[in-house]
Motif scaffolding. Structure first.
Motif, mmCIF file in Angstrom:
data_model
loop_
_atom_site.group_PDB
_atom_site.id
_atom_site.type_symbol
_atom_site.label_atom_id
_atom_site.label_comp_id
_atom_site.label_asym_id
_atom_site.label_seq_id
_atom_site.Cartn_x
_atom_site.Cartn_y
_atom_site.Cartn_z
ATOM 1 N N VAL A 232 0.838 -1.213 0.000
ATOM 2 C CA VAL A 232 0.000 0.000 0.000
ATOM 3 C C VAL A 232 0.874 1.265 0.000
ATOM 4 N N LYS A 233 1.982 1.177 0.702
ATOM 5 C CA LYS A 233 2.892 2.334 0.839
ATOM 6 C C LYS A 233 2.163 3.598 1.310
ATOM 7 N N PRO A 234 1.531 3.522 2.451
ATOM 8 C CA PRO A 234 0.827 4.724 2.953
ATOM 9 C C PRO A 234 1.840 5.796 3.335
ATOM 10 N N LYS A 235 1.353 7.037 3.412
ATOM 11 C CA LYS A 235 2.245 8.107 3.895
ATOM 12 C C LYS A 235 2.297 8.093 5.418
ATOM 13 N N VAL A 236 1.169 7.699 6.015
ATOM 14 C CA VAL A 236 1.112 7.642 7.491
ATOM 15 C C VAL A 236 0.397 6.361 7.926
ATOM 16 N N ILE A 237 0.936 5.757 8.959
ATOM 17 C CA ILE A 237 0.243 4.652 9.641
ATOM 18 C C ILE A 237 -0.147 5.164 11.017
ATOM 19 N N VAL A 238 -1.390 4.896 11.411
ATOM 20 C CA VAL A 238 -1.786 5.184 12.787
ATOM 21 C C VAL A 238 -1.947 3.844 13.511
ATOM 22 N N ALA A 239 -1.130 3.643 14.518
ATOM 23 C CA ALA A 239 -1.238 2.435 15.342
ATOM 24 C C ALA A 239 -2.291 2.695 16.401
ATOM 25 N N LEU A 240 -3.310 1.846 16.423
ATOM 26 C CA LEU A 240 -4.417 2.019 17.362
ATOM 27 C C LEU A 240 -4.168 1.176 18.609
ATOM 28 N N LYS B 81 5.533 7.505 7.863
ATOM 29 C CA LYS B 81 5.495 8.030 9.231
ATOM 30 C C LYS B 81 4.505 7.181 10.021
ATOM 31 N N LEU B 82 4.782 7.013 11.278
ATOM 32 C CA LEU B 82 3.872 6.244 12.126
ATOM 33 C C LEU B 82 3.516 7.064 13.371
ATOM 34 N N ALA C 133 -6.940 11.771 21.814
ATOM 35 C CA ALA C 133 -6.885 11.052 20.523
ATOM 36 C C ALA C 133 -7.049 12.042 19.362
ATOM 37 N N TRP C 134 -7.921 13.021 19.553
ATOM 38 C CA TRP C 134 -8.146 14.021 18.496
ATOM 39 C C TRP C 134 -6.858 14.809 18.226
ATOM 40 N N LYS C 135 -6.079 15.084 19.289
ATOM 41 C CA LYS C 135 -4.788 15.774 19.088
ATOM 42 C C LYS C 135 -3.870 14.914 18.210
ATOM 43 N N ASP C 136 -3.863 13.607 18.458
ATOM 44 C CA ASP C 136 -3.013 12.708 17.643
ATOM 45 C C ASP C 136 -3.458 12.755 16.181
ATOM 46 N N LEU C 137 -4.789 12.728 15.989
ATOM 47 C CA LEU C 137 -5.305 12.718 14.616
ATOM 48 C C LEU C 137 -5.032 14.049 13.923
ATOM 49 N N GLN C 138 -5.087 15.126 14.697
ATOM 50 C CA GLN C 138 -4.794 16.445 14.090
ATOM 51 C C GLN C 138 -3.341 16.531 13.623
ATOM 52 N N MET C 139 -2.459 15.910 14.379
ATOM 53 C CA MET C 139 -1.050 15.870 13.963
ATOM 54 C C MET C 139 -0.932 15.157 12.597
ATOM 55 N N VAL C 140 -1.685 14.072 12.469
ATOM 56 C CA VAL C 140 -1.687 13.310 11.215
ATOM 57 C C VAL C 140 -2.311 14.139 10.084
ATOM 58 N N MET C 141 -3.419 14.815 10.431
ATOM 59 C CA MET C 141 -4.103 15.645 9.415
ATOM 60 C C MET C 141 -3.187 16.752 8.906
ATOM 61 N N SER D 280 1.398 6.781 27.120
ATOM 62 C CA SER D 280 1.704 8.202 27.360
ATOM 63 C C SER D 280 3.042 8.589 26.723
ATOM 64 N N GLU D 281 3.961 7.625 26.657
ATOM 65 C CA GLU D 281 5.261 7.926 26.033
ATOM 66 C C GLU D 281 5.241 7.693 24.532
ATOM 67 N N LEU D 282 4.380 6.792 24.080
ATOM 68 C CA LEU D 282 4.392 6.437 22.650
ATOM 69 C C LEU D 282 3.675 7.478 21.788
ATOM 70 N N ARG D 283 2.665 8.139 22.391
ATOM 71 C CA ARG D 283 1.852 9.084 21.614
ATOM 72 C C ARG D 283 2.563 10.423 21.415
ATOM 73 N N GLY D 284 1.957 11.250 20.545
ATOM 74 C CA GLY D 284 2.360 12.649 20.487
ATOM 75 C C GLY D 284 3.538 12.951 19.581
ATOM 76 N N ARG D 285 3.979 12.003 18.796
ATOM 77 C CA ARG D 285 5.094 12.259 17.872
ATOM 78 C C ARG D 285 5.005 11.284 16.694
ATOM 79 N N PHE D 286 5.767 11.620 15.650
ATOM 80 C CA PHE D 286 5.869 10.701 14.511
ATOM 81 C C PHE D 286 7.131 9.848 14.641
ATOM 82 N N TYR D 287 7.011 8.626 14.183
ATOM 83 C CA TYR D 287 8.175 7.738 14.061
ATOM 84 C C TYR D 287 8.404 7.494 12.571
ATOM 85 N N ASP D 288 9.662 7.333 12.181
ATOM 86 C CA ASP D 288 9.936 6.872 10.813
ATOM 87 C C ASP D 288 9.779 5.365 10.812
#
Ligand code: URA
Length: 290
Positions: free
Chosen positions: A202-210, A250-251, A270-278, A226-234
């Motif tokens: 698929v080669k997505p630009k972003v993966i969101v791990a739920l 990006k993940l 969760a909405w903050k995480d999604l806004q980062m992705v948006m 709490s440590e995993l959220r709030g940033r992008f990982y390559d």
């Protein structure tokens, strides 16, 4: 040196690999050659003016080079997947699904699963969601996130200004764990090569791990949410992905919708995480009347 493997040998190796995979063996390792000298330069003419001992050494180096090339080819055969020869993600996903077959590679197949829940959505999606594993509704319908958690995920996707059909959705494991228990390590390890291949197709630009299970399995990090959220990982899916021009994705990590159903106060986080992705994808929330 031509790097073409004899077609019969290639076929035989491919058969062998298929057999191994059916037995649940996925990783192959190459034992280092005894001949590690990379300087193989002797031409036939040189041989005439050299001693018997030197000639034998040169011949040995040459055959070491041949062995190395064959080794490389064999390794390619052993580690490649059928979808790597197709550029079309629809065809690639179909090949991965075929390769998965009526999977019996881990114990989940005999613990009450009704069917395999492969993944669903746009094969060219820019955004991919990865959950933990199918629940009862998904097991019945053969599609990820169709139960209550799925309804909430649909709302989250809609709030991002896109539709469920625009994204690709999959899980760490493709079979329902009995009683919706957390998938066990061996089950995740057996199943995740197929998820890696789906991601590479698929080669997505972003993966969101739920949720933590998806995040920890994808990132191989054992840390609290709490440590995993709030940033992008390559993120580059492990295993051969066949396309060296694809830089990976990006993940981001967010709460699992099932957790948000239990603790709706966390929806804002969760909405903050999604806004980062948006922001990253250039998405904007729909207007009121959209
Ligand atoms: N929870 C998951 O993690 N995946 C699903 O597909 C459904 C519920």
């Amino acid at each position: 040196m031509p790097s073409v493997l004899d077609p019969d040998l290639r076929r035989a190796l491919a058969e062998r690999v298929r057999y191994c995979r059916e037995m649940g063996i996925y990783d192959f390792y190459r034992r280092e050659s005894r001949f590690s000298d990379p300087t193989v330069g002797a031409e036939v003419g040189e041989l005439a003016s050299t001693s018997q001992e030197q000639r034998e050494e040169m011949a040995a180096r040459k055959s070491a080079q041949v062995a190395k090339t064959a080794d490389k080819n064999i390794l390619q055969v052993l580690t490649s997947h059928p979808e790597q020869s197709v550029a079309d993600p629809v065809a690639a996903l179909k090949l991965i699904r075929e390769d998965l077959g009526d999977c019996t590679r881990c114990k989940l197949h005999k613990q009450g699963r009704k069917q395999i829940v492969f993944g669903v959505g746009n094969p060219r999606a820019e955004l991919m969601f990865v959950g933990e594993g199918p629940g009862a509704d998904e097991d019945t319908q053969g599609e990820p996130f169709v139960g209550r958690a799925g309804q909430l995920l649909n709302n989250m996707i809609k709030a991002m200004g896109i539709r469920r059909e625009d994204v690709y959705i999959a899980n760490i494991v493709k079979c329902r764990p009995p009683g919706n228990r957390t998938p066990e390590r061996d089950e995740c390890e057996t199943c995740s090569p197929f998820l890696m291949r789906q991601i590479a197709a698929v080669k997505p630009k972003v993966i969101v791990a739920l949720g933590a299970v998806a995040a920890k399995n994808l990132l191989a990090i054992n840390a609290p949410m709490s440590e995993l959220r709030g940033r992008f990982y390559d993120f580059i899916p492990s295993g051969p992905n066949g396309d060296s021009s694809w830089p990976g994705t990006k993940l981001a990590v967010t709460y699992h919708p099932a957790f948000l159903l239990r603790d709706p106060r966390q929806k804002g986080e969760a909405w903050k995480d999604l806004q980062m992705v948006m922001n990253y994808l250039g998405l904007r929330p729909p207007k009121k009347d959209e």
